[in-house]
Enzyme design. Structure first.
Site, PDB file in Angstrom:
ATOM      1  N   MET A  27       0.836  -1.203   0.000  1.00 43.56           N
ATOM      2  CA  MET A  27       0.000   0.000   0.000  1.00 43.56           C
ATOM      3  C   MET A  27       0.875   1.259   0.000  1.00 43.56           C
ATOM      4  SD  MET A  27      -3.392  -0.941   2.155  1.00 43.56           S
ATOM      5  CE  MET A  27      -2.723  -0.688   3.788  1.00 43.56           C
ATOM      6  N   GLY A  28       2.151   1.109  -0.333  1.00 46.52           N
ATOM      7  CA  GLY A  28       3.037   2.271  -0.396  1.00 46.52           C
ATOM      8  C   GLY A  28       3.500   2.731   0.974  1.00 46.52           C
ATOM      9  N   HIS A  31       8.933   1.163   3.467  1.00 47.54           N
ATOM     10  CA  HIS A  31      10.003   1.150   4.453  1.00 47.54           C
ATOM     11  C   HIS A  31      10.819  -0.127   4.252  1.00 47.54           C
ATOM     12  CE1 HIS A  31       7.444  -1.735   6.448  1.00 47.54           C
ATOM     13  NE2 HIS A  31       6.476  -0.831   6.567  1.00 47.54           N
ATOM     14  N   HIS A  34       9.046  -3.487   3.466  1.00 48.88           N
ATOM     15  CA  HIS A  34       8.639  -3.693   2.071  1.00 48.88           C
ATOM     16  C   HIS A  34       9.861  -4.044   1.207  1.00 48.88           C
ATOM     17  CE1 HIS A  34       5.489  -0.683   3.476  1.00 48.88           C
ATOM     18  NE2 HIS A  34       4.738  -1.672   3.061  1.00 48.88           N
ATOM     19  N   GLN A  58     -10.436  -2.773   2.015  1.00 47.40           N
ATOM     20  CA  GLN A  58      -9.949  -3.457   3.220  1.00 47.40           C
ATOM     21  C   GLN A  58      -9.916  -2.541   4.439  1.00 47.40           C
ATOM     22  OE1 GLN A  58      -6.136  -4.431   1.199  1.00 47.40           O
ATOM     23  NE2 GLN A  58      -5.189  -3.966   3.168  1.00 47.40           N
ATOM     24  N   LYS A 146       4.738  -9.982   9.245  1.00 53.36           N
ATOM     25  CA  LYS A 146       4.109  -8.938  10.074  1.00 53.36           C
ATOM     26  C   LYS A 146       2.581  -9.070  10.084  1.00 53.36           C
ATOM     27  CE  LYS A 146       3.518  -4.766  11.861  1.00 53.36           C
ATOM     28  NZ  LYS A 146       2.768  -3.945  10.915  1.00 53.36           N
ATOM     29  N   GLN A 150      -3.001 -12.401   7.363  1.00 55.42           N
ATOM     30  CA  GLN A 150      -3.073 -12.177   5.913  1.00 55.42           C
ATOM     31  C   GLN A 150      -2.363 -13.300   5.161  1.00 55.42           C
ATOM     32  OE1 GLN A 150      -2.690  -8.232   3.840  1.00 55.42           O
ATOM     33  NE2 GLN A 150      -0.570  -8.874   3.680  1.00 55.42           N
TER      34      GLN A 150
HETATM   35  P1  AMP Z   1       1.350  -2.926   3.495  1.00 58.77           P
HETATM   36  O1  AMP Z   1       1.937  -1.881   2.603  1.00 58.77           O
HETATM   37  O2  AMP Z   1       1.295  -2.532   4.929  1.00 58.77           O
HETATM   38  O3  AMP Z   1       0.056  -3.495   2.958  1.00 58.77           O
HETATM   39  O4  AMP Z   1       2.374  -4.133   3.448  1.00 58.77           O
HETATM   40  C1  AMP Z   1       2.747  -4.730   2.223  1.00 58.77           C
HETATM   41  C2  AMP Z   1       3.490  -6.006   2.507  1.00 58.77           C
HETATM   42  O5  AMP Z   1       4.665  -5.695   3.260  1.00 58.77           O
HETATM   43  C3  AMP Z   1       2.677  -6.990   3.350  1.00 58.77           C
HETATM   44  O6  AMP Z   1       2.893  -8.312   2.856  1.00 58.77           O
HETATM   45  C4  AMP Z   1       3.240  -6.802   4.715  1.00 58.77           C
HETATM   46  O7  AMP Z   1       3.115  -7.933   5.551  1.00 58.77           O
HETATM   47  C5  AMP Z   1       4.699  -6.515   4.413  1.00 58.77           C
HETATM   48  N1  AMP Z   1       5.330  -5.823   5.545  1.00 58.77           N
HETATM   49  C6  AMP Z   1       4.840  -4.753   6.231  1.00 58.77           C
HETATM   50  N2  AMP Z   1       5.649  -4.436   7.262  1.00 58.77           N
HETATM   51  C7  AMP Z   1       6.674  -5.327   7.231  1.00 58.77           C
HETATM   52  C8  AMP Z   1       7.830  -5.534   8.033  1.00 58.77           C
HETATM   53  N3  AMP Z   1       8.108  -4.769   9.094  1.00 58.77           N
HETATM   54  N4  AMP Z   1       8.678  -6.539   7.697  1.00 58.77           N
HETATM   55  C9  AMP Z   1       8.401  -7.340   6.631  1.00 58.77           C
HETATM   56  N5  AMP Z   1       7.333  -7.201   5.829  1.00 58.77           N
HETATM   57  C10 AMP Z   1       6.470  -6.208   6.126  1.00 58.77           C
END
Ligand code: AMP
Length: 294
Positions: A27-28, A31, A34, A58, A146, A150
């Site tokens: 979702m951008g 960090h 990602h 979601q 994390k 999901q």
């Molecule tokens: P999001 O942008 O929050 O939807 O996350 C996108 C993907 O990055 C998802 O598969 C998350 O589980 C993964 N993600 C988010 N935070 C972390 C983290 N700290 N370490 C590893 N993967 C992450």
């Protein structure tokens, strides 16, 4: 790096590649967490597609959809530097055009934990992930530990719908004090930020107790609660010790792996974290073998 925003362009660019393709949906507000997905994909595949889409379906009505951080320019710079091949940044109406009405629902695994607190969340996740997999047609798709539920939901839908993709689970990236990296950490004020390391401390304390021989989920759950309670600002939403395949809450001692997960509120910010016991399962092979394996 090609940046595309329509489904037609994504299909056209994708079709130019004959080798193996990896997909990292995000979702951008990118960090290091990602980026670890991107690096895993880059090392496993000939080319990598990253999607950046803040998926409205979601988010619940009282959640932070409008406030969710959007940092597209920085995100694209990061992905370019990582050598990503295609970035897909669709609008909501591109993904949900007029007339859209199909939903994917993983019925049981979506119900507890986050699903109980966020009704409809995993239906939104399952539907968008299915669409992105169909558009990008990757060999492998990368998801973070994390968001453990999901991972379990996505692995189930991939198996149930016979989608030809390998789901790869990447360990949680953390700040030096153990706080799991998250796009939402930026909402914490300085005091909340230093208190927030308590999630990792609590999970670590329970993990150490597990290593020392404790197998009673009630004891481990209570230890996590009491550790969190030592931080005045922290308000526990839930603490769970569950089976990492079925996500059923455990109540009896046992030697099978356990998934400890929790969410804790600091003011309006809700933080999520988890750990597998025994500790050596929190590696890419351990996670892939354990978390939602079907
Ligand atoms: P999001 O942008 O929050 O939807 O996350 C996108 C993907 O990055 C998802 O598969 C998350 O589980 C993964 N993600 C988010 N935070 C972390 C983290 N700290 N370490 C590893 N993967 C992450």
């Amino acid at each position: 790096m090609k940046v595309v925003s329509t489904r037609a362009e994504l299909r056209e660019e994708r079709a130019k590649y004959g080798g193996s393709v990896g997909l990292a949906p995000t979702m951008g507000a990118l960090h290091r967490g990602h980026i670890s997905l991107v690096r895993a994909s880059r090392s496993d595949n000939d080319m990598t597609i990253v999607t950046i889409f803040v998926n409205p379906t979601q988010f619940g009505p009282n959640e932070d959809l409008n406030a969710y951080p959007r940092t597209l320019k920085d995100d694209l710079d990061l992905l370019e530097a990582e050598g990503v091949d295609i970035v897909f940044t669709p609008t909501a109406s591109e993904m949900y055009p007029p007339g859209f009405q199909t939903q994917v629902e993983v019925t049981q695994l979506s119900q507890g934990l986050e699903g109980e607190r966020r009704p409809g969340h995993f239906q939104g996740v399952a539907t968008i992930v299915t669409k992105l997999l169909n558009l990008a047609q990757p060999k492998s798709a990368y998801f973070g530990q994390k968001d453990a539920q999901q991972v379990v939901v996505v692995r189930r839908l991939v198996a149930d719908l016979n989608l030809p993709v390998l789901v790869e689970v990447i360990p949680t990236e953390r700040e030096p004090d153990g706080l799991a990296m998250s796009s939402r950490n930026r909402y914490l004020d300085a005091e909340q930020r230093s208190s927030a390391a308590v999630l990792f401390r609590a999970l670590g304390a329970a993990s150490d107790r597990y290593t020392a021989g404790e197998r009673h989920p009630v004891v481990l759950r209570n230890l996590i609660y009491t550790t969190i309670a030592s931080e005045a600002q922290a308000e526990v939403d839930y603490v769970s010790i569950a089976d990492p395949q079925t996500l059923r809450e455990l109540s009896l001692p046992g030697d099978s792996p356990m998934l400890a997960s929790l969410t804790v509120r600091f003011g309006r910010v809700r933080l999520l974290d988890n750990m597998l016991f025994p500790a050596d399962l929190n590696s890419r092979p351990g996670l892939t073998a354990t978390l939602g394996s079907v």
